[in-house]
Design a protein around this motif. Structure first.
Motif: not given
Lengths: 223, 251
Positions: A8, A10, A17-18, A20, A22-23, A26, B1-3, B6-7, B10-11, B14
């Motif tokens: 995914d 970045v 904070v990365p 991505t 997908t973020m 969404s 921080m791992s993507p 984080t995803t 966040f999801e 969200n």
């Protein structure tokens, strides 16, 4: 075309904070969904004869009826959750049909997050409906020895939810990408239509299964 | 921080936010609008049912009223028919009476006209017969007729009482001969002395003697007049006995 399965990219960082792809996808889908929902709610409230109002009525009524049929009684929170799941997943899947857009549901992180939300919703709904002990004791039925199996079952179905949605969407997107790369621009159109259908179907399945799990937790004390 | 982490986080956030926002901004107002709409439909359905029940009740009332009105109408119609029938019978009776009266009047008028015509006819016939008799006497004419008529007058004078004959007035159509004058004097007796002899026109032949007892008309005109009157009387008598108006009544 860049094809990926688990990666995914970045796009940028906000502080440490990365952010991505997908973020971003969404987020856009969520904002569009909210905007559409606000518009539909506005029309449904002020102009109930408008055809978009009828669409809004149909969506809400459908999920209310679905939840009522599964749980056995009307439950607005569950139907809101199921409706939100369906709308979000279906919107993400439809967005994936746009060129250059990677569907958010094609990321295991997203499907896992949704599955975890459902996983957490199950005991919350069960405890709220039956109380802590009323919910917990269903793990010990019919035999306390089966409690580990109950736990494993709940974990596995959560995993199944996440992986099923991820696998279907990712595979469809991958097939379409491969066909575009190998055969040309218009050849994958039937596959894209099938992928669209599968996306809607998977959204419906995810919502149904979530409702079934939550409904089972709600009615656990009645067994 | 791992993507990926984080995803994932966040999801999850969200989606929870999306669910909350949709529940607050979409599902709740739409559900409320839906329930209002459903309540409105139910209210309208209930109102429609009430209106339908009201309409059915009104329909029943109207049917009952119509039935009552129909019954009243039938009764009124029969009553009016009976009244009209009676009125018609009364009018018919009155018409019959009026017709009968008119017929009676017509019958009387016809009878009167018939009698008048009969009398006129009798008069005409008698006049014609008297004229015929007069012409016959004129054709006979001569001294013999004069003598016969004077003789007849003398016979009538002799049949009267002598004392009551005077005054006597004798009118003759022709101048009297001495024999005829003597016969008359003889028949008059004492009254002959005061007798007034005259010769007048219009008697044809014979004499007309006015006495204290009455008039002795032995002249042609007198006989003719007598024949006329006798014929008229006889014809009237015969007509009355025959009842010639029977045919008019039958008609």
């Amino acid at each position: 075309m860049h094809l990926r399965i688990f990666g995914d990219p970045v796009l940028f960082h906000i502080g440490t904070v990365p952010v991505t792809e997908t973020m971003v996808t969404s987020t856009v889908v969520t904002l569009l969904l909210i905007a559409t929902a606000v518009l539909l709610a506005y029309l449904a409230t002020l102009r109930p004869q408008h055809w978009l109002s009828l669409v809004a009525f149909m969506i809400v009524e459908s999920f209310d009826n679905l939840v009522t049929e599964i749980i056995g009684r009307r439950h607005t929170i569950v139907s809101t959750l199921a409706g939100s799941l369906f709308l979000f997943i279906a919107s993400c899947n439809i967005a994936g049909q746009l060129p250059g857009v990677h569907p958010a549901t094609g990321s295991l992180a997203t499907t896992s997050a949704l599955a975890v939300v459902v996983f957490l919703s199950v005991p919350i709904a069960g405890i709220r409906s039956n109380g802590v002990w009323g919910y917990i004791k269903h793990y010990f039925r019919p035999n306390p020895l089966l409690m580990p199996l109950h736990v494993i079952s709940e974990l596995s179905r959560t995993l199944a939810l996440a992986v099923r949605l991820f696998g279907n969407i990712m595979s469809g997107h991958l097939v379409v990408g491969l066909l575009v790369a190998l055969a040309g621009f218009l050849v994958p159109t039937p596959i894209m239509a099938l992928d669209l259908l599968i996306g809607l179907l998977q959204a419906y399945i995810f919502a149904i299964l979530s409702t079934v799990y939550i409904g089972a937790a709600i009615s656990a004390g009645e067994e | 921080m791992s993507p990926t982490l984080t995803t994932f986080l966040f999801e999850a956030v969200n989606f929870i936010v999306l669910t909350a926002v949709l529940g607050w901004l979409f599902f709740k107002p739409v559900r409320q609008a839906l329930s209002e709409r459903r309540a409105k439909f139910e209210a309208e359905t209930q109102q429609a049912a009430q209106k339908l029940a009201e309409a059915e009740r009104m329909q029943r009332d109207i049917d009952a009223t119509r039935a009552n009105l129909q019954a009243e109408l039938n009764e009124l119609r029969s009553r009016e028919l009976e009244s009209v029938r009676r009125q018609a019978e009364q009018i018919l009776t009155e018409a019959r009476i009026a017709a009968e009266r008119q017929r009676e009047i017509s019958r009387r008028q016809a009878a009167q006209m018939s009698e008048t015509q009969r009398d006129t006819l009798a008069e005409v016939a008698a006049t014609a017969a008297a004229e015929t008799v007069g012409r016959l006497f004129e054709q006979i004419g001569g001294p013999e007729l004069q003598s016969a008529l004077i003789e007849s007058a003398c016979q009538q004078l002799r049949s009267l009482p002598q004392r009551t004959i005077a005054p006597v007035k004798i009118e003759s159509a022709l101048p009297l001969s001495p024999e005829q004058l003597a016969a008359l004097n003889d028949a008059l007796g004492p009254a002959a002395s005061g007798a007034d002899f005259r010769t007048v026109d219009g008697l044809g032949a014979g004499v007309r003697i006015a006495t204290g007892q009455g008039l002795i008309d032995a002249s042609v005109s007198g006989l003719t007049q007598f024949a006329r009157q006798s014929l008229v009387q006889e014809m009237k008598r015969l007509a009355n006995n025959h009842n010639p108006l029977q045919s008019v009544n039958d008609a």
